[in-house]
Design an enzyme around this catalytic site. Structure first.
Site, short mmCIF file in Angstrom:
data_model
loop_
_atom_site.label_atom_id
_atom_site.label_comp_id
_atom_site.label_asym_id
_atom_site.label_seq_id
_atom_site.Cartn_x
_atom_site.Cartn_y
_atom_site.Cartn_z
N ARG A 273 -2.99 1.27 5.59
CA ARG A 273 -3.07 0.50 4.34
C ARG A 273 -4.24 -0.49 4.27
O ARG A 273 -4.93 -0.72 5.22
CB ARG A 273 -1.77 -0.24 4.13
CG ARG A 273 -1.37 -1.18 5.26
CD ARG A 273 -0.07 -1.90 4.89
NE ARG A 273 0.44 -2.69 5.99
CZ ARG A 273 1.23 -2.21 6.94
NH1 ARG A 273 1.60 -0.95 6.93
NH2 ARG A 273 1.64 -3.00 7.92
N ASP B 283 -0.54 -11.53 -0.25
CA ASP B 283 -1.99 -11.43 -0.04
C ASP B 283 -2.85 -11.53 -1.31
O ASP B 283 -2.51 -10.95 -2.35
CB ASP B 283 -2.33 -10.06 0.55
CG ASP B 283 -1.41 -9.65 1.67
OD1 ASP B 283 -0.60 -10.45 2.11
OD2 ASP B 283 -1.52 -8.49 2.10
N TRP C 261 9.96 -11.00 -1.57
CA TRP C 261 9.08 -9.83 -1.51
C TRP C 261 9.88 -8.59 -1.87
O TRP C 261 10.77 -8.19 -1.12
CB TRP C 261 8.50 -9.69 -0.09
CG TRP C 261 7.48 -8.60 0.01
CD1 TRP C 261 6.14 -8.72 -0.14
CD2 TRP C 261 7.73 -7.21 0.27
NE1 TRP C 261 5.54 -7.49 0.00
CE2 TRP C 261 6.48 -6.56 0.25
CE3 TRP C 261 8.87 -6.46 0.51
CZ2 TRP C 261 6.35 -5.19 0.48
CZ3 TRP C 261 8.74 -5.09 0.72
CH2 TRP C 261 7.48 -4.48 0.71
N SER D 219 -1.89 -4.03 -0.67
CA SER D 219 -3.16 -4.75 -0.73
C SER D 219 -4.42 -3.87 -0.71
O SER D 219 -4.38 -2.73 -0.25
CB SER D 219 -3.25 -5.73 0.44
OG SER D 219 -2.36 -6.78 0.21
#
Ligand code: FRU
Length: 560
Positions: free
Chosen positions: A187, A65, A89, A124
């Site tokens: 989040r 992101d 990731w 993020s």
């Protein structure tokens, strides 16, 4: 793949390559970047053939992101979810890049590092400028909001960090977290200044029903308010249930919507003028998990609650996610950027030491009337400055199964902008092939009977999707509805790059983004029509100048 690029966290971060690459050693282990400030550049070459010409990609490693999007004093900041050590990731931290025009980027290293000691990833969030020094970090401090993802305890909390030197150094706030509900799926905080109430609003995703935290908050987007960006008060939740109720009521004119939402991520809330009226509307952009895509929810926000009236799918391709917009944009525009990728297959796509690109930055605009407000997205203006040679300029020419007006032109290349107006006329289908070569091609086809535009990437990649680049069943086509305009034409603006094709239909009314992985030599382009003749009213093809990625090295830039 090049073994040098399979790096572990403890290894040197290196950028290697041949040809146009500059060989650059960014650092040894730890923070041992020696020496002086300087900028090196990387650009695509035959050995790094999918490195984009005009989209952002990392020097190496993995990105997802966009984060901390904020404009300040001539600089667009692009922070991003980053693992600089290998193209997967893991141990996510915030990388940082800046640009003055949204196309030419300089990478500055990691600014919010993974907390190895406590096993906390930096997930993020957004960015803003504290012009009134409400938080006490300093006038005009950049404040970044992010999620602390405690990977051991499975808890996510909301944190802030600040910079008083326009992003050069970033300091985590000493009393983090600022919002903590002990929840495992909570989040992506994004904060903006809400002028009418003179306070900050944080939008944040409670990605699953808050059953662990005792407060039983439902899944949805939560709104918090604050006077100082530090002490936050819960205001309300726009729930997934509410969304599904509204969606059940509104008419939708496309077939790809999945009405059930697994969870929302990366909320982004902003107000937009409705062009041609005195009105404004609020847009809540959310990224939907399940079948990953981005939705724009259009409605009203009163400083406490969001009410949804309509929705638009942001992008009909596979590869657009986690879209967020720049706060404090100087031209009163709303410019969003997304991760041009798709979670389900991102571990399988081919790579040359890095994975993940950002979309082209896009203006988001509203138009229409009260009962029918529509959204448009179109590339940020500065794209036109990348135009070099006009490779083709065709007008009022017929296309048939045996006549392609592009044959008499120089239309070919790896980074291109194509603008065309087509009247399908008597043809059943009319279309365009790009990145065409001996073994691969990407095909854009308009189906007149269905008013539908299709992007087919079945043959768009060097070894073909059968080699497992994409998830089975997701490799081939995506479609978007595209009505003929009043004069019987469709208009397309197509951005072709080394590993992506973005299509903006009818002035950005519909958008479709897909990744491709073609051969270096597949640079061809052709027009086709089937069962009849179509007419190219006008078509221009520009070669777009490559924008090498600058890499700034200096002591303290957190390059490790
Ligand atoms: C969206 C997302 C966010 C999260 C981040 C982790 O792509 O799942 O919700 O913060 O990625 O990298």
């Amino acid at each position: 793949m090049n073994e040098l690029l399979r790096l572990s966290r403890r290894n040197a971060l290196r950028v290697t390559g041949t040809g146009l690459f500059t060989t650059t050693v960014l650092g040894g282990s730890g923070l041992s970047v020696s020496a002086t400030d300087h900028v090196e550049q990387i650009e695509a070459s035959e050995s790094d053939l999918w490195r984009p010409g005009f989209h952002f990609a990392p020097p190496q490693g993995w990105i997802n992101d966009p984060n901390g999007l904020v404009y300040h004093e001539g600089v667009y900041h692009l922070f991003f979810q980053y693992n600089p050590y290998n193209p997967f990731w893991e141990d996510i931290e915030w990388g940082h890049a800046t640009s003055e025009d949204l196309f030419e980027w300089t990478y500055h290293g990691v600014k919010l590092p993974f907390d190895e000691e406590n096993n906390i990833g930096k997930f993020s969030g957004g960015g803003t400028v504290d012009t009134q020094n409400t938080a006490g970090f300093g006038e005009d401090a950049l404040i970044l909001s992010y999620t602390g993802a405690h990977l051991n305890e499975s808890i996510q909390d909301q944190r802030i960090a600040y910079s008083t030197d326009n992003g050069k150094t970033v300091t985590a706030y000493a009393d983090n977290p600022v919002v903590d509900t002990n929840d495992p799926e909570f989040r992506d905080p994004n904060v903006f200044w809400y002028e009418p109430n003179e306070h900050w609003i944080m939008v944040v995703s409670r990605a699953a029903d808050g059953d662990d935290n005792g407060d039983e908050r439902p899944a949805g987007i939560e709104f918090y308010s604050s006077e100082d960006h530090i002490d936050w008060t819960y205001e309300s939740t726009f729930t997934i249930d509410e969304y599904e109720d509204v969606v059940a009521e509104i008419e939708t004119n496309n077939g790809v919507y999945n009405d059930t939402v697994d969870l929302w991520e990366c909320p982004d809330l902003f107000e937009l003028p409705v062009e041609g009226t005195d009105e404004t509307k609020w847009v809540l952009t959310v990224s939907v998990q399940g079948d990953p895509h981005v939705d724009h929810l259009i409605g009203e926000f009163d400083g406490h609650e969001f009410t949804m009236e309509d929705r638009e799918l942001a992008d009909y391709g596979y590869d657009y996610f986690a879209a967020m917009s720049w706060d404090n944009e100087p031209n009163d525009c709303r410019i969003q950027i997304g991760w041009a990728a798709h979670w389900p297959y991102m571990d399988f796509i081919p790579e040359t030491g890095w994975r993940g690109i950002m979309s082209v930055p896009r203006n988001v605009a509203l138009e229409g009337e009260e009962s029918d407000i529509r959204l448009r997205e179109y590339p940020a203006e500065k794209l036109v400055d990348l135009r070099q040679d006009k490779l083709a300029d065709v007008s009022k020419e017929m296309v048939t199964s045996c006549r392609d007006p592009l044959e008499d032109t120089n239309a070919n290349g790896r980074s291109l902008e194509i603008i065309m107006t087509i009247d399908p006329h008597s043809a059943d289908t009319v279309g365009l092939r790009v990145r065409e070569g001996e073994n691969d091609q990407s095909v854009i086809t308009y189906y007149t009977d269905k008013n539908q535009l299709e992007f087919d990437r079945l043959e768009s990649s060097v070894d073909g999707p059968a080699d497992g680049f994409y998830d089975p069943g997701q490799e081939d086509t995506t479609t978007m509805p595209l009505e003929l305009r009043e004069d019987g034409t469709i208009q397309l603006r197509v951005l072709v790059d080394r590993s992506s094709v973005e299509i903006f239909g009818n002035g950005g009314r519909r958008v479709m983004t897909n990744q491709i992985f073609p051969d270096w030599d597949s640079t061809g382009m052709s027009l086709f029509a089937d069962k009849g003749a179509a007419r190219v009213e006008d078509m221009v093809v520009y070669d777009l100048a490559s924008q090498p990625l600058g890499i700034e090295l200096h002591e303290g830039s957190h390059l490790r």
